[in-house]
Enzyme design. Structure first.
Site, PDB file in Angstrom:
ATOM      1  N   GLU A   1       0.779  -1.831  -0.003  1.00 11.60           N
ATOM      2  CA  GLU A   1      -0.311   0.474   0.055  1.00 11.60           C
ATOM      3  C   GLU A   1       1.431   0.888  -0.197  1.00 11.60           C
ATOM      4  OE1 GLU A   1      -2.831   0.578   2.830  1.00 11.60           O
ATOM      5  OE2 GLU A   1      -3.140  -1.581   3.307  1.00 11.60           O
TER       6      GLU A   1
ATOM      7  N   GLU B   1     -13.963   5.903  -0.421  1.00 14.32           N
ATOM      8  CA  GLU B   1     -14.888   4.812  -0.109  1.00 14.32           C
ATOM      9  C   GLU B   1     -15.241   6.018   1.017  1.00 14.32           C
ATOM     10  OE1 GLU B   1     -13.335   0.749   0.893  1.00 14.32           O
ATOM     11  OE2 GLU B   1     -11.518   1.998  -0.649  1.00 14.32           O
TER      12      GLU B   1
ATOM     13  N   LYS C   1     -15.836   4.809   5.055  1.00 20.35           N
ATOM     14  CA  LYS C   1     -14.478   4.537   6.264  1.00 20.35           C
ATOM     15  C   LYS C   1     -14.064   5.881   7.401  1.00 20.35           C
ATOM     16  CE  LYS C   1     -10.396   2.541   4.336  1.00 20.35           C
ATOM     17  NZ  LYS C   1      -9.681   2.580   3.831  1.00 20.35           N
TER      18      LYS C   1
ATOM     19  N   GLU D   1      -9.332   9.152   5.310  1.00 17.46           N
ATOM     20  CA  GLU D   1      -9.356   7.784   5.392  1.00 17.46           C
ATOM     21  C   GLU D   1     -10.365   7.363   3.916  1.00 17.46           C
ATOM     22  OE1 GLU D   1      -7.662   5.313   6.109  1.00 17.46           O
ATOM     23  OE2 GLU D   1      -6.662   6.640   7.364  1.00 17.46           O
TER      24      GLU D   1
END
Length: 332
Positions: free
Chosen positions: A252, A305, A308, A313
């Site tokens: 990541e 997203e 999250k 985030e």
């Protein structure tokens, strides 16, 4: 693996033979698996990393040619370590039904479980999953784990980095397995968090690939960017446990666009990810400590997203849920 018939130029970055993108599902408005795979393909992305196996995504990946990484949930690791039958069941459920037309390349046993109560079970779980793969006649899959920077101590300068004392024995065992199986050690590398927590000592240019001159000089090694320094911290730590032959792969890395101004922005995220991203035919850099070894990278993450925790985030995504780019990054 990157296509060579690219018509527009993208700057060279710190990347190896693979540039993948992480795929999460913490959103209630994300595209279908089929549309997601098509978006990966349209953007010439090499690989996808999932945080657990999703049957519908694995079905969509059949015949796609994308290299695939995934692993069990962290809470399943103790069972995989203590019960070989659990490892057999994992392989029978998630590997063998797809092995003929899904290019599963990596199984990740644990995401950022070092240090912690799960860490002591990782080595045995890796061994059991490897044994199950062998028993089924499956080859070509690396079984590994994923570490964050908090597994290291004394990470400045990079050559001083070591694994935490409580992890030295565990990491020595895991690294031995990785060496035996020619598997990489995966790491999550985030200069953003280091920069945002200490902008007085860490410059934006150093954190986001904008510096043309060395910022950190570590003996004979010179670092223009923090990404390389972080990766080489893991390389140095591996050397100290006689595992310098284990390759470090980045599972990541990314930069958020919102939630913590001025550190988060579209411009900063684009600059950082362009520093990693490269197109086929470009000269690919290695790290100063491993100038002959490519750094394979999964960018984080494919989509914004909305479920999250918090705006930072939620805003790592390179694409919006409607599949429009948050910023232009990939070569077509």
């Amino acid at each position: 693996m990157l296509l060579l018939s690219i018509q527009i130029f993208c700057p060279a970055g710190v990347v190896g033979d693979i540039t993948g993108v992480c795929y999460g599902r913490n959103g209630n408005n994300l595209p279908t698996p089929a549309d997601t795979v098509a978006l990966y393909k349209t953007n010439n992305i090499d690989a996808i990393r999932m945080y657990e196996p999703f049957a519908d995504m694995l079905e969509a990946l059949r015949g796609s040619g994308l290299s695939v990484a995934f692993g069990p949930r962290n809470e399943e690791i103790q069972s995989l370590a203590q019960d070989p039958a659990a490892a057999t069941n994992f392989v029978a459920t998630w590997i063998t039904p797809y092995q003929n037309d899904v290019a599963i390349k990596w199984i990740t046993i644990g995401n950022e479980v070092f240090p912690g109560e799960i860490a002591p079970f990782v080595a045995a779980a890796i061994r059991n999953v490897n044994a199950a793969l062998t028993n089924f006649g499956v080859t070509g899959i690396s079984v590994t784990t994923v570490l964050a920077m908090n597994a290291l101590t004394n990470s400045y300068p990079p050559s001083a980095a070591t694994f935490l004392p409580d992890l030295t024995e565990i990491m020595t065992e895991i690294s031995s397995i990785l060496s035996e199986t020619n598997s990489p050690l995966m790491t999550n590398i985030y200069p953003y968090f280091a920069y945002a927590s200490d902008p007085y000592h860490i410059s934006l240019d150093y954190a986001s690939f904008k510096s043309d001159t060395p910022v950190v000089i570590d003996g004979d090694l010179k670092y223009n960017n923090m990404f390389e320094a972080m990766v080489d911290g893991f390389n140095a730590a591996l050397e100290k446990i006689n595992a310098g032959n284990v390759v470090v792969m980045v599972a990541e890395s990314g930069w958020p666009t919102e939630g913590n101004p001025p550190y988060t922005s579209v411009d900063n995220a684009k600059a950082y990810n362009l520093g990693i991203r490269t197109c086929g035919g470009s000269e690919r850099k290695r790290t100063p400590r491993r100038p002959e070894t490519p750094v394979d990278v999964f960018l984080f993450a494919m989509f914004r997203e909305n479920q999250k925790d918090g705006p930072v985030e939620q805003s790592f995504g390179i694409f919006a849920p409607d599949m429009t780019p948050v910023y232009d990054l990939f070569c077509y």
